[in-house]
Design a protein around this motif. Structure first.
Motif, PDB file in Angstrom:
ATOM      1  N   LYS A 171      47.754  31.142  47.126  1.00 50.45           N
ATOM      2  CA  LYS A 171      47.230  31.387  45.772  1.00 50.45           C
ATOM      3  C   LYS A 171      45.900  32.117  45.849  1.00 50.45           C
ATOM      4  CE  LYS A 171      50.670  29.092  44.183  1.00 50.45           C
ATOM      5  NZ  LYS A 171      51.861  29.869  43.978  1.00 50.45           N
ATOM      6  N   LEU A 172      45.671  32.998  44.895  1.00 42.67           N
ATOM      7  CA  LEU A 172      44.393  33.685  44.743  1.00 42.67           C
ATOM      8  C   LEU A 172      43.614  32.951  43.660  1.00 42.67           C
ATOM      9  CD1 LEU A 172      42.574  36.195  45.353  1.00 42.67           C
ATOM     10  CD2 LEU A 172      43.745  37.313  43.456  1.00 42.67           C
ATOM     11  N   ARG A 173      42.394  32.555  43.982  1.00 44.43           N
ATOM     12  CA  ARG A 173      41.555  31.834  43.017  1.00 44.43           C
ATOM     13  C   ARG A 173      40.135  32.370  43.061  1.00 44.43           C
ATOM     14  NH1 ARG A 173      45.758  30.476  41.441  1.00 44.43           N
ATOM     15  NH2 ARG A 173      46.674  28.395  41.367  1.00 44.43           N
ATOM     16  N   LYS A 174      39.498  32.354  41.899  1.00 43.12           N
ATOM     17  CA  LYS A 174      38.082  32.698  41.809  1.00 43.12           C
ATOM     18  C   LYS A 174      37.294  31.399  41.839  1.00 43.12           C
ATOM     19  CE  LYS A 174      34.930  35.644  39.234  1.00 43.12           C
ATOM     20  NZ  LYS A 174      34.789  36.558  38.082  1.00 43.12           N
ATOM     21  N   ILE A 175      36.394  31.301  42.817  1.00 39.94           N
ATOM     22  CA  ILE A 175      35.581  30.091  42.983  1.00 39.94           C
ATOM     23  C   ILE A 175      34.133  30.533  43.110  1.00 39.94           C
ATOM     24  CG2 ILE A 175      35.131  28.079  44.437  1.00 39.94           C
ATOM     25  CD1 ILE A 175      38.069  28.381  45.442  1.00 39.94           C
ATOM     26  N   ASP A 176      33.296  30.053  42.212  1.00 45.62           N
ATOM     27  CA  ASP A 176      31.869  30.390  42.236  1.00 45.62           C
ATOM     28  C   ASP A 176      31.629  31.898  42.281  1.00 45.62           C
ATOM     29  OD1 ASP A 176      31.204  27.663  42.192  1.00 45.62           O
ATOM     30  OD2 ASP A 176      31.282  27.537  44.388  1.00 45.62           O
ATOM     31  N   GLY A 177      32.412  32.640  41.508  1.00 47.99           N
ATOM     32  CA  GLY A 177      32.213  34.083  41.394  1.00 47.99           C
ATOM     33  C   GLY A 177      32.806  34.916  42.517  1.00 47.99           C
ATOM     34  N   LYS A 178      33.475  34.276  43.480  1.00 49.07           N
ATOM     35  CA  LYS A 178      34.105  35.003  44.582  1.00 49.07           C
ATOM     36  C   LYS A 178      35.601  34.702  44.585  1.00 49.07           C
ATOM     37  CE  LYS A 178      30.043  34.854  47.522  1.00 49.07           C
ATOM     38  NZ  LYS A 178      29.488  34.467  48.820  1.00 49.07           N
TER      39      LYS A 178
END
Length: 106
Positions: A16-23
């Motif tokens: 999965k592709l996830r955005k975490i803390d702006g990255k």
């Protein structure tokens, strides 16, 4: 190089592709019994950070486009910032393949 351009990459559906803390990160499930300690320390996923071009390429690896077609889209979107285009693109996709993050057909 020509042989690689005709390959069709398809994302591993478990990743999965996830955005975490702006990255942006690829989240890779740690399912092996050997991953027990890593899961205790880091949670259920390994993470690989992607830059903007990496995210764009990842999303295009849907099993419908060749590496050459993906390269054309990258060139349209990022222009000179993607150069050397096909050398970088092939190296990136082959690295994803080695890690079982994409499958290669064609």
């Amino acid at each position: 190089m020509e042989n690689y351009l005709k390959l069709i990459p398809r994302r591993n559906e478990e990743i999965k592709l996830r955005k975490i803390d702006g990255k942006y990160y690829l989240l890779i499930p740690m399912t092996s019994k050997l991953d027990f300690l890593a899961r205790k320390l880091h949670g259920d996923y390994r993470r690989i950070e992607l830059d903007e071009i990496g995210v764009f390429v990842w999303e295009l690896c849907d099993g419908t486009r060749t590496i050459e077609q993906i390269g054309k889209k990258v060139k349209e979107r990022f222009g000179e910032n993607a150069e050397p285009l096909y050398e970088r693109l092939v190296a990136f996709i082959l690295e994803l393949y080695k890690r079982n993050l994409v499958l290669l057909g064609g």
